[in-house]
Design an enzyme around this catalytic site. Sequence first.
Site, short mmCIF file in Angstrom:
data_model
loop_
_atom_site.label_atom_id
_atom_site.label_comp_id
_atom_site.label_asym_id
_atom_site.label_seq_id
_atom_site.Cartn_x
_atom_site.Cartn_y
_atom_site.Cartn_z
N SER A 89 0.85 -1.19 0.00
CA SER A 89 0.00 0.00 0.00
C SER A 89 0.88 1.24 0.00
O SER A 89 1.67 1.45 0.93
CB SER A 89 -0.89 0.01 1.24
OG SER A 89 -1.40 1.32 1.42
N HIS A 121 -1.11 -1.22 -4.46
CA HIS A 121 -2.38 -0.93 -3.78
C HIS A 121 -2.49 0.58 -3.52
O HIS A 121 -1.61 1.17 -2.88
CB HIS A 121 -2.43 -1.71 -2.47
CG HIS A 121 -3.74 -1.62 -1.76
ND1 HIS A 121 -4.82 -2.40 -2.10
CD2 HIS A 121 -4.15 -0.86 -0.71
CE1 HIS A 121 -5.84 -2.13 -1.29
NE2 HIS A 121 -5.45 -1.19 -0.44
N ASP A 130 -4.87 3.55 -1.94
CA ASP A 130 -5.99 3.83 -1.04
C ASP A 130 -6.56 5.20 -1.33
O ASP A 130 -5.90 6.22 -1.10
CB ASP A 130 -5.50 3.76 0.42
CG ASP A 130 -5.18 2.32 0.82
OD1 ASP A 130 -6.09 1.49 0.74
OD2 ASP A 130 -4.03 2.05 1.20
N MET A 179 -9.31 7.82 -0.29
CA MET A 179 -10.21 8.17 0.83
C MET A 179 -10.75 9.58 0.61
O MET A 179 -10.00 10.47 0.19
CB MET A 179 -9.44 8.12 2.14
CG MET A 179 -8.68 6.83 2.37
SD MET A 179 -7.91 6.82 3.99
CE MET A 179 -6.89 5.35 3.86
N HIS A 193 -8.35 0.85 -4.15
CA HIS A 193 -9.26 0.57 -3.03
C HIS A 193 -10.01 1.86 -2.71
O HIS A 193 -9.44 2.78 -2.13
CB HIS A 193 -8.42 0.07 -1.84
CG HIS A 193 -9.19 -0.13 -0.58
ND1 HIS A 193 -8.57 -0.34 0.64
CD2 HIS A 193 -10.52 -0.15 -0.31
CE1 HIS A 193 -9.48 -0.49 1.59
NE2 HIS A 193 -10.68 -0.37 1.03
N MET A 222 -12.42 4.12 -0.70
CA MET A 222 -13.07 4.29 0.62
C MET A 222 -13.78 5.63 0.55
O MET A 222 -13.30 6.64 1.08
CB MET A 222 -12.01 4.26 1.73
CG MET A 222 -11.49 2.86 2.02
SD MET A 222 -9.91 2.87 2.90
CE MET A 222 -8.81 3.00 1.48
N MET A 280 -11.20 -6.38 5.09
CA MET A 280 -10.43 -5.44 5.92
C MET A 280 -10.07 -6.13 7.24
O MET A 280 -10.94 -6.70 7.92
CB MET A 280 -11.25 -4.18 6.23
CG MET A 280 -11.51 -3.28 5.05
SD MET A 280 -10.06 -2.80 4.10
CE MET A 280 -9.09 -1.92 5.33
N ASP A 336 -6.39 -6.81 3.96
CA ASP A 336 -5.77 -5.47 4.02
C ASP A 336 -5.80 -4.93 5.45
O ASP A 336 -6.88 -4.73 6.01
CB ASP A 336 -6.56 -4.55 3.08
CG ASP A 336 -6.02 -3.13 3.01
OD1 ASP A 336 -4.97 -2.85 3.60
OD2 ASP A 336 -6.68 -2.31 2.34
N SER A 376 2.68 -0.37 6.16
CA SER A 376 3.77 -0.02 7.09
C SER A 376 4.81 -1.13 7.18
O SER A 376 6.00 -0.85 7.28
CB SER A 376 3.20 0.32 8.47
OG SER A 376 2.29 -0.67 8.89
C1 DX5 Z 1 -6.36 1.24 5.46
C2 DX5 Z 1 -5.87 0.92 4.09
C3 DX5 Z 1 -4.70 0.02 4.02
C4 DX5 Z 1 -3.47 0.50 4.74
C5 DX5 Z 1 -2.72 -0.69 5.19
O1 DX5 Z 1 -7.57 1.92 5.33
O2 DX5 Z 1 -6.90 0.32 3.33
O3 DX5 Z 1 -4.40 -0.33 2.68
O4 DX5 Z 1 -2.63 1.31 3.98
O5 DX5 Z 1 -1.64 -0.27 5.95
P1 DX5 Z 1 -0.94 -1.23 7.01
O6 DX5 Z 1 -0.38 -2.40 6.25
O7 DX5 Z 1 0.10 -0.35 7.62
O8 DX5 Z 1 -2.00 -1.65 7.99
ZN ZN Z 2 -6.39 -0.47 1.33
#
Ligand code: DX5
Ligand code: ZN
Length: 213
Positions: free
Chosen positions: A6, A31, A33, A35, A64, A66, A135, A173, A196
């Site tokens: 990600s 990936h 994200d 948002m 992804h 959100m 999730m 994820d 991370s």
């Molecule tokens: C959270 C995201 C994830 C996030 C995962 O809303 O959808 O993709 O970046 O990060 P880690 O692996 O640090 O939990």
């Molecule tokens: Zn994600």
Amino acid sequence: MLVAPSILSADFGHLARDVEAICEAGCDLVHVDVMDGHFVPNLTIGPVVVEAVAKAATRPLDIHLMVENNTFFVDLFAPLKPGYISFHIEEEKHPHRLIQKIRNLGIKPAIVLNPHTPPECIEFLLEDLDMVLLMSVNPGFGGQKFIPSVIEKAARLKEMIQKRNPKCLIEVDGGVNDKNVHKLKDAGVDVVVAGSYVFRHESLSRAIESLKV
Ligand code: DX5
Ligand code: ZN
């Protein structure tokens, strides 16, 4: 196991460099994200930035969403030709229609389930999906703690998938690392997202390799 780092945990001041680096380090998907500050209490990136990510990536994008108003965002990102677009079932009144729309745009459709959402609610959508994303944290932020109930959920979903559409992948994820990836593998998970864990590791290639169980 396929690995989708990600980029939420990348260095946004050097985003193209980091995207090139994870692709060279052997990732399978990139990936992304997205948002909107409404569906989740965080705001990330739109098509202008994701276009730069798409240019730097040598692997397919796994977008992804959100967001509220999924259809609007599908139209916004479709021109970038991502491999997958996933949307949250909790935020979609007409998921069957949106799946067909994504597929007609030449993109693989996926649905995301929040930690509380049972897999049974998408049983009659499975035959139309290429992937289901479970999730394992509450969506919105990187670096959160893995919620272990996702393992039982993945195993239940795997049984349903074997019956209805064995080609459909399961992706997990949130909070994934080299310790919990083995249990996810045993439960039938095909793809892990890791933010991370990958970007804080001293070596991107060793981090990705350690998840390919
Ligand atoms: C959270 C995201 C994830 C996030 C995962 O809303 O959808 O993709 O970046 O990060 P880690 O692996 O640090 O939990
Ligand atoms: Zn994600």
